[in-house]
Write a protein that holds these residues in place. Structure first.
Motif, PDB file in Angstrom:
ATOM      1  N   PHE A 250       4.805   2.611  10.284  1.00  0.00           N
ATOM      2  CA  PHE A 250       3.967   1.951   9.281  1.00  0.00           C
ATOM      3  C   PHE A 250       4.769   1.149   8.267  1.00  0.00           C
ATOM      4  N   TYR A 251       6.094   1.275   8.264  1.00  0.00           N
ATOM      5  CA  TYR A 251       6.918   0.498   7.344  1.00  0.00           C
ATOM      6  C   TYR A 251       7.166  -0.933   7.830  1.00  0.00           C
TER       7      TYR A 251
ATOM      8  N   TRP B  60       3.346   7.993  -5.441  1.00  0.00           N
ATOM      9  CA  TRP B  60       3.600   8.416  -4.058  1.00  0.00           C
ATOM     10  C   TRP B  60       2.294   8.457  -3.269  1.00  0.00           C
ATOM     11  N   SER B  61       2.258   7.757  -2.147  1.00  0.00           N
ATOM     12  CA  SER B  61       1.049   7.671  -1.330  1.00  0.00           C
ATOM     13  C   SER B  61       1.159   8.483  -0.044  1.00  0.00           C
TER      14      SER B  61
ATOM     15  N   GLU C 288       0.820  -1.203   0.000  1.00  0.00           N
ATOM     16  CA  GLU C 288       0.000   0.000   0.000  1.00  0.00           C
ATOM     17  C   GLU C 288       0.857   1.258   0.000  1.00  0.00           C
ATOM     18  N   ILE C 289       2.132   1.144   0.304  1.00  0.00           N
ATOM     19  CA  ILE C 289       3.035   2.294   0.300  1.00  0.00           C
ATOM     20  C   ILE C 289       3.544   2.501  -1.121  1.00  0.00           C
ATOM     21  N   ASP C 290       3.155   3.616  -1.727  1.00  0.00           N
ATOM     22  CA  ASP C 290       3.576   3.961  -3.088  1.00  0.00           C
ATOM     23  C   ASP C 290       3.275   2.846  -4.089  1.00  0.00           C
ATOM     24  N   GLY C 291       2.204   2.130  -3.858  1.00  0.00           N
ATOM     25  CA  GLY C 291       1.838   1.054  -4.764  1.00  0.00           C
ATOM     26  C   GLY C 291       2.888  -0.030  -4.889  1.00  0.00           C
ATOM     27  N   GLY C 292       3.735  -0.173  -3.871  1.00  0.00           N
ATOM     28  CA  GLY C 292       4.805  -1.163  -3.910  1.00  0.00           C
ATOM     29  C   GLY C 292       6.034  -0.706  -4.662  1.00  0.00           C
TER      30      GLY C 292
END
Length: 263
Positions: A121-122, A171-172, A6-10
């Motif tokens: 969250f990482y 970028w999310s 979900e972070i930057d679409g992978g």
């Protein structure tokens, strides 16, 4: 590579690529932020603190004066290199280790406090939660910390975000609104909530320092090619010259959540 798709679409990112800018432009937490931490009885004299995802050592370096013994860990060797250099230049005796949070293997009961600033969250929480509960003392606490600008309420931040997304649509990290830090359910087995707070901060910048702060964000400095970064910076400087005074403040919110080990 991020664990969470979900972070930057992978999309791949590497904080090591932005380490110099990170060291120069992201040490921006104001005194109120640190006073909230100390006021909660965290990171003070007599405590041993594990700072996960320490980056350039911003948290241990700024809290060093309060007397806690810090160990900072980070997966990026470049970030750890900057942390060591900045700590040495400041005459600070802070230990650093280049290791992923999930791979820390300190003896049981090694720490009074663990902190995770801007990075929680990482992590792979299924692995980290039980490991942290063991490395902390029985009355140990885990402090989760975060600060972000508010583009919905700050025109300069909104304009910068729009440009970041043009260069990196994956970028999310944009569109932040005030909220408490999300704590995955797995932590309930090992920790209980102690406190949570959300508060606003006005952070001062110049055009130069805000350009550097944005360039050091995940969506630019940690992700794009050198040519793309140079193009972004040219456009961003022109944007700021058109929409921002030489000195200004950006509205941010901060969130601090403290968990304590279950007895």
């Amino acid at each position: 590579m991020p664990e969470n798709a979900e972070i930057d679409g992978g999309r791949f990112f590497d904080w090591g690529r932005a380490s110099q800018e990170y060291a120069k432009y992201r040490d921006i937490y104001p005194e109120e932020f640190y006073q909230r931490i100390v006021g909660a009885g965290l990171c003070v004299k007599g405590q041993r603190v594990l700072d996960l995802g320490t980056g350039t050592g911003v948290l241990p370096r700024n809290l060093y004066r309060y007397g806690a013994e810090f160990v900072g860990t980070d997966i990026s060797p470049q970030q750890i290199g900057q942390a060591r250099a900045l700590s040495a230049a400041g005459g600070m005796d802070i230990a650093y280790e280049c290791v992923a949070a999930e791979e820390c293997r300190y003896p049981d009961g090694s720490f009074d406090v663990a902190t995770a600033c801007q990075c929680f969250f990482y992590f792979n929480h299924q692995v980290l939660a039980p490991r942290l509960s063991r490395m902390l003392k029985p009355d140990g606490r885990l402090a989760l910390l975060y600060m972000a600008w508010l583009p919905g309420e700050d025109a300069i931040a909104a304009a910068s975000e729009k440009l970041v997304l043009r260069y990196n649509p994956s970028w999310s990290g944009g569109g932040e609104t005030r909220h408490e830090i999300f704590v995955p359910q797995v932590y309930e087995q090992y920790f209980e909530a102690e406190s949570s707070q959300v508060f606003d901060l006005q952070i001062p910048f110049t055009r130069e320092s805000w350009n550097g702060r944005i360039k050091a964000c995940r969506g630019i400095g940690a992700s794009l090619s050198g040519e793309e970064i140079a193009g972004f910076e040219r456009e961003h400087r022109a944007l700021l010259a058109a929409c921002a005074p030489e000195e200004f403040r950006i509205l941010h919110y901060a969130a601090i959540t403290v968990l304590k080990c279950r007895v």
